[in-house]
Design a protein around this motif. Structure first.
Motif, PDB file in Angstrom:
ATOM      1  N   GLY A   1       0.835  -1.198   0.000  1.00  0.00           N
ATOM      2  CA  GLY A   1       0.000   0.000   0.000  1.00  0.00           C
ATOM      3  C   GLY A   1       0.867   1.245   0.000  1.00  0.00           C
ATOM      4  O   GLY A   1       2.046   1.199  -0.377  1.00  0.00           O
ATOM      5  N   ALA A   2       0.311   2.357   0.430  1.00  0.00           N
ATOM      6  CA  ALA A   2       1.035   3.625   0.396  1.00  0.00           C
ATOM      7  C   ALA A   2       2.127   3.670   1.456  1.00  0.00           C
ATOM      8  O   ALA A   2       1.973   3.150   2.562  1.00  0.00           O
ATOM      9  N   CYS A   3       3.237   4.314   1.091  1.00  0.00           N
ATOM     10  CA  CYS A   3       4.383   4.466   2.004  1.00  0.00           C
ATOM     11  C   CYS A   3       4.836   5.920   1.982  1.00  0.00           C
ATOM     12  O   CYS A   3       4.590   6.654   1.025  1.00  0.00           O
ATOM     13  N   MET A   4       5.525   6.328   3.050  1.00  0.00           N
ATOM     14  CA  MET A   4       6.142   7.644   3.118  1.00  0.00           C
ATOM     15  C   MET A   4       7.628   7.483   3.410  1.00  0.00           C
ATOM     16  O   MET A   4       8.018   6.657   4.249  1.00  0.00           O
ATOM     17  N   PHE A   5       8.421   8.297   2.719  1.00  0.00           N
ATOM     18  CA  PHE A   5       9.867   8.254   2.896  1.00  0.00           C
ATOM     19  C   PHE A   5      10.391   9.660   3.171  1.00  0.00           C
ATOM     20  O   PHE A   5       9.938  10.633   2.559  1.00  0.00           O
ATOM     21  N   LEU A   6      11.369   9.741   4.059  1.00  0.00           N
ATOM     22  CA  LEU A   6      12.056  10.990   4.347  1.00  0.00           C
ATOM     23  C   LEU A   6      13.324  11.062   3.514  1.00  0.00           C
ATOM     24  O   LEU A   6      14.106  10.109   3.488  1.00  0.00           O
ATOM     25  N   VAL A   7      13.526  12.171   2.824  1.00  0.00           N
ATOM     26  CA  VAL A   7      14.715  12.314   1.978  1.00  0.00           C
ATOM     27  C   VAL A   7      15.350  13.682   2.209  1.00  0.00           C
ATOM     28  O   VAL A   7      14.660  14.663   2.478  1.00  0.00           O
ATOM     29  N   LYS A   8      16.671  13.695   2.127  1.00  0.00           N
ATOM     30  CA  LYS A   8      17.408  14.948   2.153  1.00  0.00           C
ATOM     31  C   LYS A   8      17.411  15.540   0.745  1.00  0.00           C
ATOM     32  O   LYS A   8      17.605  14.830  -0.235  1.00  0.00           O
ATOM     33  N   LEU A   9      17.191  16.821   0.651  1.00  0.00           N
ATOM     34  CA  LEU A   9      17.162  17.519  -0.633  1.00  0.00           C
ATOM     35  C   LEU A   9      18.245  18.588  -0.667  1.00  0.00           C
ATOM     36  O   LEU A   9      18.618  19.116   0.382  1.00  0.00           O
ATOM     37  N   PRO A  10      18.738  18.922  -1.862  1.00  0.00           N
ATOM     38  CA  PRO A  10      18.377  18.335  -3.156  1.00  0.00           C
ATOM     39  C   PRO A  10      18.984  16.961  -3.333  1.00  0.00           C
ATOM     40  O   PRO A  10      19.979  16.620  -2.699  1.00  0.00           O
ATOM     41  N   ASP A  11      18.379  16.190  -4.241  1.00  0.00           N
ATOM     42  CA  ASP A  11      18.869  14.863  -4.591  1.00  0.00           C
ATOM     43  C   ASP A  11      18.802  14.758  -6.113  1.00  0.00           C
ATOM     44  O   ASP A  11      17.773  15.099  -6.702  1.00  0.00           O
ATOM     45  N   PRO A  12      19.864  14.300  -6.768  1.00  0.00           N
ATOM     46  CA  PRO A  12      19.855  14.250  -8.232  1.00  0.00           C
ATOM     47  C   PRO A  12      18.753  13.369  -8.803  1.00  0.00           C
ATOM     48  O   PRO A  12      18.382  13.529  -9.975  1.00  0.00           O
ATOM     49  N   ALA A  13      18.224  12.439  -8.005  1.00  0.00           N
ATOM     50  CA  ALA A  13      17.153  11.573  -8.487  1.00  0.00           C
ATOM     51  C   ALA A  13      15.784  12.246  -8.434  1.00  0.00           C
ATOM     52  O   ALA A  13      14.806  11.701  -8.951  1.00  0.00           O
ATOM     53  N   ILE A  14      15.716  13.420  -7.798  1.00  0.00           N
ATOM     54  CA  ILE A  14      14.465  14.192  -7.754  1.00  0.00           C
ATOM     55  C   ILE A  14      14.707  15.462  -8.557  1.00  0.00           C
ATOM     56  O   ILE A  14      15.407  16.374  -8.117  1.00  0.00           O
ATOM     57  N   ARG A  15      14.123  15.501  -9.743  1.00  0.00           N
ATOM     58  CA  ARG A  15      14.413  16.575 -10.695  1.00  0.00           C
ATOM     59  C   ARG A  15      13.179  17.453 -10.890  1.00  0.00           C
ATOM     60  O   ARG A  15      12.108  16.965 -11.240  1.00  0.00           O
ATOM     61  N   ILE A  16      13.348  18.754 -10.658  1.00  0.00           N
ATOM     62  CA  ILE A  16      12.260  19.702 -10.900  1.00  0.00           C
ATOM     63  C   ILE A  16      12.180  19.985 -12.392  1.00  0.00           C
ATOM     64  O   ILE A  16      13.112  20.520 -12.991  1.00  0.00           O
ATOM     65  N   GLU A  17      11.077  19.587 -13.005  1.00  0.00           N
ATOM     66  CA  GLU A  17      10.881  19.814 -14.436  1.00  0.00           C
ATOM     67  C   GLU A  17      10.498  21.259 -14.725  1.00  0.00           C
ATOM     68  O   GLU A  17      10.998  21.864 -15.674  1.00  0.00           O
ATOM     69  N   ARG A  18       9.627  21.806 -13.897  1.00  0.00           N
ATOM     70  CA  ARG A  18       9.266  23.220 -14.042  1.00  0.00           C
ATOM     71  C   ARG A  18       8.514  23.671 -12.804  1.00  0.00           C
ATOM     72  O   ARG A  18       7.913  22.859 -12.091  1.00  0.00           O
ATOM     73  N   VAL A  19       8.570  24.966 -12.566  1.00  0.00           N
ATOM     74  CA  VAL A  19       7.777  25.583 -11.509  1.00  0.00           C
ATOM     75  C   VAL A  19       6.569  26.222 -12.178  1.00  0.00           C
ATOM     76  O   VAL A  19       6.711  27.042 -13.091  1.00  0.00           O
ATOM     77  N   LEU A  20       5.389  25.824 -11.740  1.00  0.00           N
ATOM     78  CA  LEU A  20       4.161  26.266 -12.387  1.00  0.00           C
ATOM     79  C   LEU A  20       3.873  27.737 -12.088  1.00  0.00           C
ATOM     80  O   LEU A  20       4.186  28.246 -11.002  1.00  0.00           O
ATOM     81  N   ASP A  21       3.267  28.420 -13.047  1.00  0.00           N
ATOM     82  CA  ASP A  21       2.758  29.764 -12.816  1.00  0.00           C
ATOM     83  C   ASP A  21       1.335  29.630 -12.285  1.00  0.00           C
ATOM     84  O   ASP A  21       0.433  29.179 -12.999  1.00  0.00           O
ATOM     85  N   THR A  22       1.135  29.994 -11.040  1.00  0.00           N
ATOM     86  CA  THR A  22      -0.167  29.819 -10.393  1.00  0.00           C
ATOM     87  C   THR A  22      -0.697  31.161  -9.902  1.00  0.00           C
ATOM     88  O   THR A  22       0.012  32.163  -9.849  1.00  0.00           O
ATOM     89  N   ILE A  23      -1.957  31.161  -9.510  1.00  0.00           N
ATOM     90  CA  ILE A  23      -2.636  32.394  -9.108  1.00  0.00           C
ATOM     91  C   ILE A  23      -2.068  32.945  -7.803  1.00  0.00           C
ATOM     92  O   ILE A  23      -2.110  34.144  -7.560  1.00  0.00           O
ATOM     93  N   ASP A  24      -1.530  32.074  -6.949  1.00  0.00           N
ATOM     94  CA  ASP A  24      -0.985  32.511  -5.668  1.00  0.00           C
ATOM     95  C   ASP A  24       0.520  32.714  -5.773  1.00  0.00           C
ATOM     96  O   ASP A  24       1.172  32.207  -6.680  1.00  0.00           O
ATOM     97  N   SER A  25       1.078  33.472  -4.828  1.00  0.00           N
ATOM     98  CA  SER A  25       2.506  33.798  -4.910  1.00  0.00           C
ATOM     99  C   SER A  25       3.149  34.005  -3.545  1.00  0.00           C
ATOM    100  O   SER A  25       4.145  34.694  -3.432  1.00  0.00           O
ATOM    101  N   SER A  26       2.594  33.383  -2.503  1.00  0.00           N
ATOM    102  CA  SER A  26       3.116  33.629  -1.154  1.00  0.00           C
ATOM    103  C   SER A  26       4.088  32.566  -0.672  1.00  0.00           C
ATOM    104  O   SER A  26       4.821  32.795   0.286  1.00  0.00           O
ATOM    105  N   MET A  27       4.090  31.381  -1.324  1.00  0.00           N
ATOM    106  CA  MET A  27       4.833  30.256  -0.775  1.00  0.00           C
ATOM    107  C   MET A  27       6.210  30.142  -1.415  1.00  0.00           C
ATOM    108  O   MET A  27       6.317  30.038  -2.647  1.00  0.00           O
ATOM    109  N   PRO A  28       7.281  30.137  -0.629  1.00  0.00           N
ATOM    110  CA  PRO A  28       8.629  30.040  -1.191  1.00  0.00           C
ATOM    111  C   PRO A  28       8.798  28.801  -2.061  1.00  0.00           C
ATOM    112  O   PRO A  28       8.375  27.710  -1.694  1.00  0.00           O
TER     113      PRO A  28
END
Length: 391
Positions: A183-210
């Motif tokens: 079933g579902a699992c949760m894992f803790l990871v240190k970031l950044p990690d080369p195996a986790i790649r940000i493809e793009r940051v979305l342009d959204t209506i809100d703008s307060s969250m770093p």
């Protein structure tokens, strides 16, 4: 109610409000604010000032215990008087919810490695659950999760894609949800990690969250088994521990934001004249501001009611759904009226009202759209009816 709010919590809330009004609000026009939130430099600069003022991460006490939910409501509402307040004070989503979850589930070793830097405000975090709709992944229905994890010796290997991951850009701690054969699992990871790649940051209506909200590819991420949060297959249960308080925390913060918007709109209506008298004396305007007071008070009472349910030890799934719907819809009405009262000024960036309107509009979707919560409540009504004696 489960007991009065302590004098210490009331005093803390007052200190938080003073800090937000005197220190944080002047940052609202800072050039380091962008469409994807404040820069890391600005975040750490504000947090340093909050640390010096003794109001950083105010909802978690020195011994690691949390304020009660009712006390947290008082503090987080004051932090929300500015969209930057929760960022500066370290009461922002997703960090606040992630800290709560780790405090409940993480092992002592995991807390030392992953929770401590979050509580100190030295690191930000991201919660990797939502997946792209184009791939049939998990959104409001987490049971559709496509991200997979498989054991490999003393590690797990994770592959998948995630979407709308708040704060992934710049985060140093990640909680990754994936599906195993159990079933579902949760894992803790240190970031950044080369195996986790940000493809793009979305342009959204809100703008307060770093860091904004990112689409992320996870490719052969290897995580030590010791970094699994809890047990394999228990991820959905852990998500429920996090989700009810997190929904409520959103309500707390944005109640503060809409109180601020209403203050600004009221001041504008009292000083701006049209057709020979102040706007407030025109019934159409005065009635909108009266409706704001009613909606704000109802939102406050719903938050207090749900907080009391959680403080009593209940999971509060249905109650948090009701509160999230009622408060997000009420605050949307408040923010919309504030813009309307202020006319052209209300849709400009000359005050924070325009941003609060955008942020609250997004809030009606984040942590579950209104319609999903109503559907969940309808299912509960049906279950309860089957178990009752209705004719």
């Amino acid at each position: 109610m489960n007991g009065p709010i302590s004098a210490a919590a009331q005093a803390l809330a007052t200190r938080v409000e003073t800090f937000v009004r005197e220190v944080v609000m002047p940052y609202e026009q800072d050039r380091r604010l962008g469409p994807h939130g404040p820069s890391e430099e600005l975040v750490m600069e504000m947090r340093a000032k909050a640390r010096d003022a003794g109001v950083l991460t105010p909802h978690i006490l020195e011994d690691g215990c949390h304020l009660s939910q009712r006390e947290t409501a008082l503090v987080l509402q004051r932090s929300g008087l500015s969209p930057l307040g929760p960022v500066a004070l370290n009461t922002m989503a997703p960090d606040e919810g992630n800290m709560y979850l780790l405090g409940k589930i993480a092992s002592p070793e995991q807390k030392d490695r992953f929770l401590k830097p979050l509580v100190s405000g030295e690191a930000r975090s991201a919660f990797f659950m939502t997946e792209p709709a184009t791939e049939g992944g998990a959104g409001s229905d987490p049971s559709m999760m496509q991200t997979r994890c498989v054991p490999d010796g003393d590690h797990w290997v994770i592959n998948g894609r995630k979407a709308f991951i708040t704060g992934a850009q710049g985060a140093r701690v990640g909680i990754v949800m994936a599906r195993s054969d159990d079933g579902a699992c949760m894992f803790l990871v240190k970031l950044p990690d080369p195996a986790i790649r940000i493809e793009r940051v979305l342009d959204t209506i809100d703008s307060s969250m770093p860091g904004g909200h990112s689409v992320v590819a996870i490719e052969n991420l290897r995580v030590p088994a010791s970094q699994m949060l809890g047990a394999s297959g228990e991820g959905f249960a852990y998500a429920q521990i996090r989700l009810s308080p997190a929904r409520l925390s959103h309500c707390m913060r944005w109640l503060g934001g809409c109180i601020r918007a209403n203050e600004i709109a009221t001041a504008y209506a009292c000083r701006r004249h049209a057709f020979g008298k102040p706007l407030i004396d025109h019934e159409g305007v005065g009635f909108m501001l009266a409706d704001n007071l009613i909606d704000l008070k109802q939102a406050e009472l719903m938050i207090d009611w749900c907080a009391d349910i959680l403080d009593g030890g209940a999971l509060g799934t249905a109650e948090s759904s009701m509160t999230k719907v009622a408060v997000s819809e009420a605050l949307m009405r408040v923010a919309d009226r504030c813009v309307q009262v202020m006319g052209g000024t209300g849709v400009s960036g000359d005050t924070i009202v325009e941003q609060i309107f955008r942020e609250v509009r997004a809030f009606r979707i984040y942590d579950g759209p209104t319609e999903v919560h109503k559907w969940s409540l309808a299912k509960k009504i049906k279950r309860d009816s089957r178990g009752g004696n209705a004719a």
